[in-house]
Design an enzyme around this catalytic site. Structure first.
Site, PDB file in Angstrom:
ATOM      1  N   GLY A 112      63.567  28.550  37.141  1.00  0.00           N
ATOM      2  CA  GLY A 112      62.994  29.137  35.945  1.00  0.00           C
ATOM      3  C   GLY A 112      62.233  30.428  36.172  1.00  0.00           C
ATOM      4  CE  LYS A 142      50.692  36.358  39.436  1.00  0.00           C
ATOM      5  NZ  LYS A 142      51.398  36.852  38.222  1.00  0.00           N
ATOM      6  N   GLY A 202      51.839  47.870  26.577  1.00  0.00           N
ATOM      7  CA  GLY A 202      51.246  46.539  26.476  1.00  0.00           C
ATOM      8  C   GLY A 202      50.112  46.383  27.459  1.00  0.00           C
ATOM      9  N   GLY A 213      51.483  43.294  31.756  1.00  0.00           N
ATOM     10  CA  GLY A 213      51.455  44.737  31.868  1.00  0.00           C
ATOM     11  C   GLY A 213      50.429  45.253  32.852  1.00  0.00           C
ATOM     12  CD  GLU A 271      49.441  39.449  36.669  1.00  0.00           C
ATOM     13  OE1 GLU A 271      50.574  39.264  37.164  1.00  0.00           O
ATOM     14  OE2 GLU A 271      48.754  38.527  36.186  1.00  0.00           O
ATOM     15  CD  GLU A 319      47.025  46.698  23.609  1.00  0.00           C
ATOM     16  OE1 GLU A 319      46.920  46.220  22.465  1.00  0.00           O
ATOM     17  OE2 GLU A 319      47.860  46.291  24.445  1.00  0.00           O
ATOM     18  N   GLY A 334      54.359  40.701  25.291  1.00  0.00           N
ATOM     19  CA  GLY A 334      54.500  39.282  25.023  1.00  0.00           C
ATOM     20  C   GLY A 334      55.852  38.699  25.399  1.00  0.00           C
ATOM     21  CG  HIS A 354      26.078  31.007  52.910  1.00  0.00           C
ATOM     22  ND1 HIS A 354      25.923  32.008  51.987  1.00  0.00           N
ATOM     23  CD2 HIS A 354      25.860  31.577  54.135  1.00  0.00           C
ATOM     24  CE1 HIS A 354      25.611  33.135  52.616  1.00  0.00           C
ATOM     25  NE2 HIS A 354      25.578  32.890  53.922  1.00  0.00           N
TER      26      HIS A 354
END
Length: 458
Positions: free
Chosen positions: A40, A51, A177, A182, A184, A200, A267, A441
């Site tokens: 997909g 990514k 967009g 957009g 990224e 935009e 979109g 930490h």
């Protein structure tokens, strides 16, 4: 003559294969239908390749900043875009073939590559063959939405799918967009060396977020040299000797911008228009999404819709959760509901935005008494050590119940640190439980108890 199965799953995206695994494990004879690429959107044109590209862009960005860390490298940082693309292609290929191999190796699972269309409520056709089942699960995903804008049919443009085929850096990428996809790509290609302009229509970026988040994201991207054209009320396109001229009709600046490439990032739309759903009587909403109830069942008994096509989530993790809900209810006798899902997601610019629950604006609009706390990332030791102090953390809580309503972490590792808050919300406990935790930490998460301790009436 139709071939009978106990269940048919259409679409091998995030929800489909795992569901097939559960159904076959329960002894059902299952037909899996995939018409294009196994895995997909996420595996092929979404999370995994993008990514991977983001990681390459981050490496280029960090290499340019090497001297800030006392590291001496060459004066120029070169980009081998063919190698960058190859790396992303390899990640997708390995995941895609892994999914396909898994499905084809399942006992009681028949895999067919083809385009399924309904011929009756519980019957589908693939080519000249027909298949029936009392249970049919639709996991057909979505694709880029291309609005009918003036001149759009006169130009060549990229989508989130076709841009992945680029093996060279565009001279000037115009991104139409200013939302998640957009932005990224905008930062990614800017870091690869392209000139980038974001167009935009609205007055600010990622409009579903609070205004302070939108403003901070804009500042981060502009600081990297990305041009912003907001309030573009009348976007249009026409061919230009240097590529495409994009009309923006903004209140400020030149009325148009010329790009060598245009990315349409306005979109997504569901892949529901060519399944002959009318033959099954499956109801759609006005945007083409399949209508489902709280258990992801359609209006037709024995047909469910999962993932992007049902409009109840637009992420890989929500699609997978759809599978979990359906499998638990169908096979384990549970009563899982979509409405019980706490929305969480991330925007993978650098630094990333991790988000969960409602925004501050939404919480204020509810009329309930709320508490709000906000801290800059400059207060996070881990961010200072990395020299990545852009952004801030914000949390919103109910003043009466002390339950966390939502949070945003725009900053280094914000996509990971947000899970401490997400887990607390899922556990349905008050924020004092997390406030008195003792985080490790130095981490980004260690500021969360301090952030909660500073909650004040808003």
């Amino acid at each position: 003559m139709s071939k009978p199965f106990d269940a048919i799953v259409i679409g091998a995206g995030q929800a489909g294969p795992s569901l097939v695994g559960q159904l076959t494990g329960a002894g059902m004879k299952v037909l899996m239908v995939e018409r294009k690429l196994f895995g997909g959107t996420c595996v092929n044109t979404g999370c995994m390749p993008t990514k991977t590209l983001v990681a390459s862009a981050y490496a280029a960005h960090l290499a340019r900043r090497a001297s800030d860390f006392g590291i001496l490298v060459g004066a120029e940082v070169g980009i081998d875009m063919k190698r960058v693309k190859q790396r992303a292609d390899t990640v997708s290929y390995n995941a895609r073939t892994g999914v396909e191999k898994w499905l084809r190796g399942m006992e009681n699972c028949t895999v067919i590559e083809g385009h399924a269309r309904f011929t009756a409520p519980h019957e589908i056709a693939i080519g000249s063959e027909t298949y029936t089942a009392p249970r049919i699960f639709l996991n057909v995903g979505g694709r880029a939405n291309i609005p009918d804008m003036p001149g759009i049919n006169d130009i060549e443009y990229l989508t989130n799918t076709s841009i992945l085929q680029l093996d060279e850096v565009p001279e000037h990428l115009v991104v139409v967009g200013g939302s998640y996809i957009g932005l990224e790509f905008a930062q990614m290609y800017r870091r690869f060396g392209a000139e980038v302009t974001v167009v935009e229509k609205g007055p600010r970026l990622v409009s579903r977020e609070d205004e302070d988040i939108s403003d901070a994201i804009k500042d981060i991207l502009e600081a990297e040299g990305i041009a912003m054209r907001l309030n573009a009320e009348c976007i249009s396109f026409k061919p230009h000797p240097n590529g495409v001229e994009v009309g923006v009709d903004c209140t400020n600046g030149a009325p148009s911008v010329v790009g060598s490439h245009v990315l349409m990032a306005i979109g997504r739309r569901p892949n529901t228009d060519d399944l002959a759903l009318d033959k099954a009587g499956v109801a759609l909403d006005e945007r083409g999404f399949i209508k489902v109830d709280d258990h992801l069942a359609t209006n037709v008994d024995g047909i469910w819709a999962l993932g992007d096509c049902n409009g109840r989530g637009a992420f890989t993790h929500t699609a997978y959760n759809d599978y979990e809900i359906v499998a638990a209810n169908l096979l384990d006798g549970e009563n899982r509901k979509v409405s019980e899902r706490i929305p969480g997601y991330a925007l993978y610019i650098d630094p990333p935005l991790g988000r969960v629950g409602v925004t501050e604006s939404q919480a204020r609009a509810s009329g309930r008494p709320i508490l709000v706390s906000k801290r800059p990332m400059t207060r996070v030791g881990r961010a200072v050590e990395r020299d990545e102090t852009l952004g801030f953390m914000k949390v919103i809580a109910d003043a009466e119940t002390q339950k966390i309503l939502g949070a945003a972490i725009l900053g280094t590792s914000g996509d990971e640190a947000i899970h401490g808050i997400l887990d607390t919300m899922n556990a349905d406990v008050g924020y004092p439980q997390l406030k008195w935790s003792v985080p490790i930490h130095p981490t980004v998460s260690e500021l969360i108890p301090t952030l909660l301790g500073d909650l004040k009436p808003a």
